[in-house]
Design an enzyme around this catalytic site. Structure first.
Site, PDB file in Angstrom:
ATOM      1  N   HIS A 476       1.192  15.369  27.606  1.00 55.67           N
ATOM      2  CA  HIS A 476       2.188  15.966  28.499  1.00 55.67           C
ATOM      3  C   HIS A 476       3.576  15.383  28.225  1.00 55.67           C
ATOM      4  O   HIS A 476       4.529  16.110  27.955  1.00 55.67           O
ATOM      5  CB  HIS A 476       1.779  15.719  29.960  1.00 55.67           C
ATOM      6  CG  HIS A 476       2.758  16.236  30.966  1.00 55.67           C
ATOM      7  ND1 HIS A 476       2.545  17.393  31.670  1.00 55.67           N
ATOM      8  CD2 HIS A 476       3.960  15.773  31.370  1.00 55.67           C
ATOM      9  CE1 HIS A 476       3.572  17.617  32.468  1.00 55.67           C
ATOM     10  NE2 HIS A 476       4.459  16.635  32.318  1.00 55.67           N
ATOM     11  N   GLU A 477       3.662  14.063  28.290  1.00 53.34           N
ATOM     12  CA  GLU A 477       4.969  13.427  28.107  1.00 53.34           C
ATOM     13  C   GLU A 477       5.471  13.632  26.682  1.00 53.34           C
ATOM     14  O   GLU A 477       6.679  13.746  26.449  1.00 53.34           O
ATOM     15  CB  GLU A 477       4.911  11.946  28.469  1.00 53.34           C
ATOM     16  CG  GLU A 477       4.542  11.660  29.940  1.00 53.34           C
ATOM     17  CD  GLU A 477       5.422  12.376  30.949  1.00 53.34           C
ATOM     18  OE1 GLU A 477       6.598  12.673  30.636  1.00 53.34           O
ATOM     19  OE2 GLU A 477       4.927  12.660  32.066  1.00 53.34           O
ATOM     20  N   HIS A 480       7.310  16.863  26.512  1.00 52.86           N
ATOM     21  CA  HIS A 480       8.710  16.696  26.939  1.00 52.86           C
ATOM     22  C   HIS A 480       9.531  16.077  25.811  1.00 52.86           C
ATOM     23  O   HIS A 480      10.675  16.458  25.564  1.00 52.86           O
ATOM     24  CB  HIS A 480       8.793  15.754  28.147  1.00 52.86           C
ATOM     25  CG  HIS A 480       8.385  16.359  29.456  1.00 52.86           C
ATOM     26  ND1 HIS A 480       8.879  17.554  29.924  1.00 52.86           N
ATOM     27  CD2 HIS A 480       7.549  15.901  30.428  1.00 52.86           C
ATOM     28  CE1 HIS A 480       8.356  17.809  31.120  1.00 52.86           C
ATOM     29  NE2 HIS A 480       7.539  16.823  31.447  1.00 52.86           N
ATOM     30  N   HIS A 483      10.608  18.534  23.298  1.00 54.46           N
ATOM     31  CA  HIS A 483      11.687  19.387  23.803  1.00 54.46           C
ATOM     32  C   HIS A 483      13.045  18.742  23.489  1.00 54.46           C
ATOM     33  O   HIS A 483      13.990  19.409  23.092  1.00 54.46           O
ATOM     34  CB  HIS A 483      11.493  19.552  25.310  1.00 54.46           C
ATOM     35  CG  HIS A 483      12.156  20.745  25.923  1.00 54.46           C
ATOM     36  ND1 HIS A 483      12.073  20.996  27.268  1.00 54.46           N
ATOM     37  CD2 HIS A 483      12.912  21.743  25.419  1.00 54.46           C
ATOM     38  CE1 HIS A 483      12.740  22.098  27.558  1.00 54.46           C
ATOM     39  NE2 HIS A 483      13.275  22.575  26.444  1.00 54.46           N
TER      40      HIS A 483
HETATM   41 ZN   LIG Z   1       6.363  16.580  33.140  1.00 62.60          ZN
END
Ligand SMILES: [Zn+2]
Length: 691
Positions: A476-477, A480, A483
């Site tokens: 998940h991290e 990010h 991104h």
């Molecule tokens: Zn998040």
């Protein structure tokens, strides 16, 4: 500069940082450097702002918007380092500076956002935007300035502006106090397990982590359970000692609600009251309306509709699971009603029965290093990125690791810092942040990106083993981080993750899907001792168990999201008792008594440690509508690494940052907007969805 004293002269924030990457020289940075560095950077920034506002030339995109985008770089530098340390490796001195600086930084932002001369120039440009012949990216940046300033109170009558400014400063101080109170409660508590019988049910992995946690707190040769999620959740899942589970759970949900100096209830009431007042001054009926107007969701009704649609099937599933768990209690001869501190323990047993899955059976295959390698390899297969570990980049703690990230042609894309282990100097949770964002305004500047986790560190010489949830958090991290790393825009205002909060979880949650692919797990879920890949039947059982206990997971999350929304829709929120208010919301939605909220208000950092997710905790589910639908775009091609779909994801979502409206960006990627159907299927509620 001859008059500078030695101590000031040695301030690393006044120096140019070492090439090639100009990363912060953490070893040389001391707490006493921050205040003078902040003061000088804020003064520089105000000088730049005054020069932009007071120039006699008519406003142009170049002399106003581009100039604003170039301003404040020294302040960005000191703030980003400070906030990285305040989250991941704080101490009393940094916490004191944080209390001192947060209202000053809020006042600084107000001086800019409420500057009449500056806003007049932005407004003029905005009103004339059709005639300016801007590129789409420039037009988007201008729009973001116009919206940001208007939403900060620019253009209001003088009295309203000064009230808005005062509220902003007070809210900043309240946010810092809230966060520090939670950290203080977490640092103050450890459940020390003294005797062998206190360890009943705990696996060797959980025991090792408990020994490491005790050692970190100066109690070698003991076992300690802390209030970090990575410590207490495995304990609640496996401890056979109902009395100790109750004790630990009680401390966990009491964070910020203990009635003493670290109690957050008064802070919550004042915070929601001030947020509502500011929203009204700016022209919105409530803070939720204010917040959502600039989100993809747009209205509280749209948020409520999504949460309600998910709530009923999730609650029905949870109630059925509760009955099964209660049966297990009875079968074991337990003469008690299932309580919140029992749920995870019996759910773990039920998982073994229903899915034939035991967390202790999986952990040996989920070594941290292998999961990092899996996250990197996925980025390589999707986007051609490669990662090379560097050992000479300064870091803030010896456990932090750094990788150089390169694109398909070998071009430098940025640095990635991974700070994986829980420690008492670290805020709980997991997050991504940056020391520098990508921009091409004055030549290409590549980002410095951080992932922070709170994994329980293994003992000396042992590999750290993760739960499947931990591995999911890592992916998940890292989503990010991608991104930010793949951002390819000109202006910092719209770089990387600077997008709407209900869109920002799309790249991160989408990335979690690749962890669940058999072809990824077969290559990277290797036994930490033997190197053997995860056995096929265990892999299938693991993946089949994905929707197990999703009723619980959805209920604990949606309850927190609904309380967050209700707090920010309340007509007179400063009058509320947050705990009674919470109980009232939960009663109205029929919250099962056996399930706790994922975050109770007194320690709801997402919502009260700053306004990041205030009236915005629903964002994870909003983004899940997007990520579930987006992953189906890969599936529909028959190849979860389909190059054409990956290229669209890169161009339309990741590289685009905030340069496009989120709905428009999604439509470009997918050809249409999503529906919630894929989300309900993903959570295993598909049958209810068709009804
Ligand atoms: Zn998040």
């Amino acid at each position: 500069m001859g008059s500078l004293k030695d101590s000031e002269h040695a301030n690393p924030f006044l120096d140019v940082w070492a090439p090639p990457h100009e990363t912060p020289p953490f070893a040389a940075i001391r707490p006493e450097h921050f205040r003078p560095a902040f003061d000088s950077a804020m003064a520089d920034h105000i000088g730049e702002i005054e020069a932009i506002a007071s120039q006699t030339d008519n406003p142009s995109f170049a002399n106003t918007i581009v100039a604003l985008e170039r301003s404040g770089q020294a302040l960005d530098r000191v703030s980003s380092v400070f906030h990285a340390l305040a989250g991941a490796h704080t101490n009393d001195a940094l916490m004191a500076i944080e209390r001192e600086m947060s209202p000053l930084l809020a006042a600084h932002r107000n001086r800019i956002h409420l500057h009449d001369g500056l806003y007049a120039r932005i407004k003029t440009l905005w009103d004339r935007r059709a005639a300016l012949e801007l590129t789409p990216e420039q037009a988007r940046v201008l729009e973001r300035y116009a919206v940001t300033f208007r939403r900060a109170g620019a253009g209001l009558p003088a009295a309203a502006k000064s009230r808005v400014a005062a509220i902003g400063e007070r809210l900043a101080a309240l946010g810092t106090a809230f966060s520090q109170n939670v950290l203080a409660d977490e640092q103050a508590y450890a459940l020390v397990l003294d005797r062998e019988e206190d360890l009943d049910g705990l696996s060797e992995g959980v025991r090792a982590a408990a020994r490491a946690a005790a050692a970190e707190r100066g109690m070698p040769d003991k076992h300690a359970i802390t209030l970090a999620r990575s410590s207490i959740e495995p304990f609640l899942r496996s401890s056979a000692r109902r009395d100790l589970r109750e004790k630990a759970y009680g401390a966990w949900i009491a964070r910020g609600n203990g009635g003493g100096a670290t109690d957050n209830k008064a802070i919550i009431a004042e915070t929601v009251g001030l947020r509502a007042e500011r929203a009204r001054l700016i022209g919105y009926p409530t803070f939720a309306h204010y917040r959502l107007d600039d989100a993809m969701a747009k209205t509280p009704e749209a948020v409520r509709a999504l949460l309600d649609r998910v709530w009923s099937p999730a609650r029905a599933r949870a109630m059925a699971d509760r009955d099964s768990l209660q049966e297990l209690v009875q079968q074991e001869g337990g003469n008690f009603d299932l309580a919140a501190w029992d749920w995870r323990y019996y759910a773990e047993k039920l998982r073994k029965v229903r899915c034939d899955i035991d967390a202790a059976e999986i952990a040996p295959y989920l070594a941290l290093d292998n999961m990092i390698a899996a996250a990197f390899d996925t980025a390589h297969r999707l986007f051609g990125l490669t990662f090379r570990e560097l050992h000479d980049v300064p870091v803030w703690h010896a456990d932090v690791r750094v990788w150089e990230v390169s694109g398909p042609g070998g071009q430098f894309r940025g640095l990635f810092f991974g700070d994986y282990f829980a420690r008492s100097s670290k805020r709980s949770g997991a997050w991504m942040t940056t020391l520098r964002t990508q921009r091409k305004l004055d030549g290409e500047l590549r980002p410095l990106v951080i992932n922070v986790m709170n994994f329980a560190k293994a003992g000396e010489g042992e590999p750290t083993l993760l739960s499947f949830d931990d591995a999911r958090t890592l992916f998940h991290e890292f989503g990010h981080a991608l991104h930010a790393l793949m951002s390819d825009v000109t202006f910092p205002m719209i770089s990387g993750t600077r997008v709407a909060t209900d869109f920002v979880e799309l790249p991160s949650q989408l990335y979690e899907h690749w962890l669940e692919q058999p072809e990824v797990l077969r290559r990277f879920a290797l036994h930490h001792r033997t190197g053997e890949p995860i056995p096929e039947d265990l892999l299938h059982r693991l993946l089949a168990a994905r929707t197990f206990d999703q009723g619980f997971a959805t209920v604990e999350y949606v309850a927190s999201a609904l309380v967050d929304l209700a707090l920010h829709l309340a007509p007179e929120p400063d009058k509320i008792d947050p705990v009674a208010f919470e109980a009232d919301v939960l009663a109205r939605i029929g919250m099962p008594a056996e399930i706790g909220m994922r975050h109770r208000s007194p320690h709801f950092l997402h919502v009260f440690a700053g306004s990041g997710y205030a009236a915005g905790y629903y964002s994870y589910m909003w983004s899940e509508v997007l990520d579930a639908d987006a992953f189906e775009a890969f599936r529909e091609t028959g190849d979860v690494f389909d190059p054409a779909t990956a290229a669209r994801l890169r161009d339309d979502i990741l590289a685009a940052g905030g340069s496009r409206d989120p709905g428009e960006a999604y439509r470009a990627f997918r050809g249409r907007l999503p529906t919630a159907d894929a989300l309900l299927r993903k959570r295993g509620f598909a049958a209810a969805a068709t009804g």
